[in-house]
Design an enzyme around this catalytic site. Structure first.
Site, short mmCIF file in Angstrom:
data_model
loop_
_atom_site.label_atom_id
_atom_site.label_comp_id
_atom_site.label_asym_id
_atom_site.label_seq_id
_atom_site.Cartn_x
_atom_site.Cartn_y
_atom_site.Cartn_z
N TRP A 130 0.77 -1.30 -0.21
CA TRP A 130 0.43 -0.13 0.07
C TRP A 130 0.80 1.29 -0.15
O TRP A 130 1.57 1.39 0.86
CB TRP A 130 -0.54 0.04 1.14
CG TRP A 130 -2.23 1.04 1.74
CD1 TRP A 130 -2.58 1.40 -0.01
CD2 TRP A 130 -2.07 1.76 2.68
NE1 TRP A 130 -4.14 2.59 1.39
CE2 TRP A 130 -3.29 2.56 2.61
CE3 TRP A 130 -1.41 1.59 3.86
CZ2 TRP A 130 -3.15 3.52 3.28
CZ3 TRP A 130 -2.10 2.94 4.93
CH2 TRP A 130 -3.01 3.58 4.35
N ASP A 211 0.24 -5.41 9.56
CA ASP A 211 -1.06 -3.94 8.82
C ASP A 211 -2.60 -4.78 9.13
O ASP A 211 -1.97 -5.75 8.20
CB ASP A 211 -0.58 -3.51 8.04
CG ASP A 211 -2.00 -2.60 7.63
OD1 ASP A 211 -2.86 -2.59 7.90
OD2 ASP A 211 -1.35 -1.76 6.62
N LYS A 246 -13.30 -1.24 6.74
CA LYS A 246 -13.88 -1.53 5.89
C LYS A 246 -14.85 -3.00 7.14
O LYS A 246 -15.71 -3.20 6.23
CB LYS A 246 -12.31 -2.84 4.91
CG LYS A 246 -11.59 -1.98 5.60
CD LYS A 246 -11.30 -1.48 3.41
CE LYS A 246 -10.09 -0.59 3.96
NZ LYS A 246 -9.54 0.56 2.97
N1 KET Z 1 -3.88 -0.53 5.62
C1 KET Z 1 -3.66 -1.12 4.54
C2 KET Z 1 -3.24 -2.21 4.10
C3 KET Z 1 -4.96 -0.11 3.83
O1 KET Z 1 -5.42 -0.81 2.45
C4 KET Z 1 -5.39 0.94 4.25
C5 KET Z 1 -6.82 1.43 3.43
C6 KET Z 1 -5.33 1.05 6.27
C7 KET Z 1 -4.02 0.26 6.34
C8 KET Z 1 -6.07 2.38 6.57
O2 KET Z 1 -7.27 2.26 6.64
P1 KET Z 1 -8.25 2.52 7.55
O3 KET Z 1 -9.48 3.39 7.30
O4 KET Z 1 -6.81 4.26 7.91
O5 KET Z 1 -8.54 1.76 9.05
N2 KET Z 1 -6.55 1.25 2.30
C9 KET Z 1 -7.97 1.99 0.91
C10 KET Z 1 -8.50 3.20 1.65
C11 KET Z 1 -7.07 4.36 1.33
O6 KET Z 1 -5.65 3.80 0.76
O7 KET Z 1 -6.88 4.96 2.37
C12 KET Z 1 -7.10 1.82 -0.39
O8 KET Z 1 -6.11 1.08 -0.52
O9 KET Z 1 -7.73 1.65 -1.41
#
Ligand code: KET
Length: 398
Positions: A130, A211, A246
């Site tokens: 990511w 993560d 999610k």
């Molecule tokens: N870790 C991973 C691996 C991840 O894909 C995301 C979000 C997050 C952490 C952050 O999630 P939070 O909502 O802060 O708990 N990923 C999606 C959204 C983004 O980029 O913010 C994505 O990869 O599309």
């Protein structure tokens, strides 16, 4: 004062959302951001979450500042979810958990802690990962390198190359690992591979930083926590950042946590103290509302099983979309193996589409994905899957 300030190039994932929203073509399909959409293409409000929120509102509790580390009921519910209720690391009070502003907030607080207390540590992330992992660790002042992970030729993990790299990184390095549903590839380590990796991390005195953003989207809540529970069983010291964005479809409520598993209760107390200091001087304390909804869902005897069933339904629907994608593309592009659509786990599939092909999909077909070729399978539904699959097949064939 600000004349020298450079424009922000934009985030590859979030900027795409804006372009998608501005697109006026009615048949447009959003496979960019990692958000779960339902069969009607909407972000669901899970009934478990709606009921929990109604109870929180009904109770009409005051809204004080939470303690710096977050709400006690939220933190203990998170610990049980991650490690399993009654795990020895919990009984021995070896886990320092803070409620964070999304898991992103937790990841950054942990990175700041590492920069302060393990200042020489380098961070090692999977190739690919990511994008924001790199940004956050670099933003905390750490040097970030990558270890081999995805095998574009075979579609699996370059496990031997990964182990070789980790045998050679400097002692004390931080190794960022996706606990499940690897973003962007959807390719996870098997349990047997975790069982090989975990002792190596200890032997090399590396600090695992997990993560867990998609718990329940792989194989199930406990199954997806395999790496975390085996690391905890092994006596390792490690970090885990987890998200409810999610799994409870509460993206904008920013609900997540950061946990540090420590050597003993005294160490956990000190680590918690320093995590609190990091939070206090950044944003002081986390927000109250979303965390209380999450805590209610996790702890309530009726809402908990309801949520687990809703999560399973999201997982199953993604799996059904993988099947359709596989069927349509395999029929249209014969002679190529697309079984990766079926074996990859979680929201994402790594299609191997080039940046040029991704651009063509957007321009000609209004099908949006990030330029790495990652698609969010959860953006597909029975209305758009045939269309999107046909468009991808056309671009792949031509
Ligand atoms: N870790 C991973 C691996 C991840 O894909 C995301 C979000 C997050 C952490 C952050 O999630 P939070 O909502 O802060 O708990 N990923 C999606 C959204 C983004 O980029 O913010 C994505 O990869 O599309």
């Amino acid at each position: 004062m600000f004349e020298h300030v450079e424009p922000f190039a934009g985030d590859p994932i979030l900027a795409l959302v804006e372009v998608f929203n501005a697109d006026t073509r009615s048949h447009k399909v959003n496979l960019g951001i990692g958000i779960y959409f339902d069969e009607e293409g909407r972000i669901p409000v899970l009934p478990s979450v709606r009921k929990a929120e109604a109870r929180v509102v009904e109770a009409g509790e005051p809204k004080p500042y939470l303690p710096i580390e977050g709400a006690a009921n939220f933190r203990s519910a998170v610990q049980a979810l991650l490690f399993g209720a009654g795990h020895p690391v919990l009984r021995e009070r070896r886990v320092a958990t803070i409620q964070s502003v999304g898991s992103s907030g937790g990841l950054k607080v942990g990175a700041d802690f590492i920069r302060r207390w393990l200042p020489k540590a380098q961070a090692w992330v999977s190739d690919p990962t990511w994008d924001n992992h790199r940004s956050m660790f670099e933003g905390a002042g750490l040097a970030v390198h990558s270890y081999p992970y995805y095998d574009p030729a075979g579609g699996g993990v370059r496990f031997d190359a990964m182990l070789d790299a980790l045998r050679a990184v400097p002692e004390g390095s931080v190794v960022l690992l996706h606990a499940c549903c690897h973003n962007p590839t959807g390719v996870d380590l098997t349990h047997a591979q975790w069982d090989v990796l975990i002792p190596l991390l200890a032997e090399r005195r590396l600090l695992p930083y997990l993560d867990l953003a998609y718990q329940g989207f792989g194989d199930g809540i406990a199954e997806d926590a395999y790496a975390i529970r085996r690391l905890a069983d092994s006596g390792a010291t490690f970090f885990v950042a987890n998200s409810f964005s999610k799994s409870m479809s509460v993206y904008g409520e920013r609900c997540g946590a950061l946990s540090a598993v420590c050597a003993d209760a005294d160490e956990a107390e000190r680590v918690l103290g320093q995590l609190k200091f990091t939070v206090r001087r950044n944003y002081s304390s986390p927000p109250i509302h979303g965390g209380q909804i999450v805590a209610h869902v996790l702890a309530d005897a009726d809402l908990r099983p309801l949520w687990e069933a809703e999560l399973a339904a999201m997982r199953d629907r993604i799996q059904a979309m993988r099947q359709t994608l596989h069927r349509v593309i395999s029929a249209k592009v014969p002679g190529r193996d697309f079984s990766y659509f079926l074996t990859q786990r979680g929201m994402f599939s790594y299609t191997g589409l080039s940046a040029a092909q991704v651009d063509r999909l957007r321009e000609e077909f209004a099908v949006y994905l990030v330029r790495s070729g990652r698609i969010c399978v959860a953006g597909l539904n029975h209305h758009n899957v045939e269309y999107a699959a046909q468009a991808m097949a056309t671009v792949m064939a031509g």
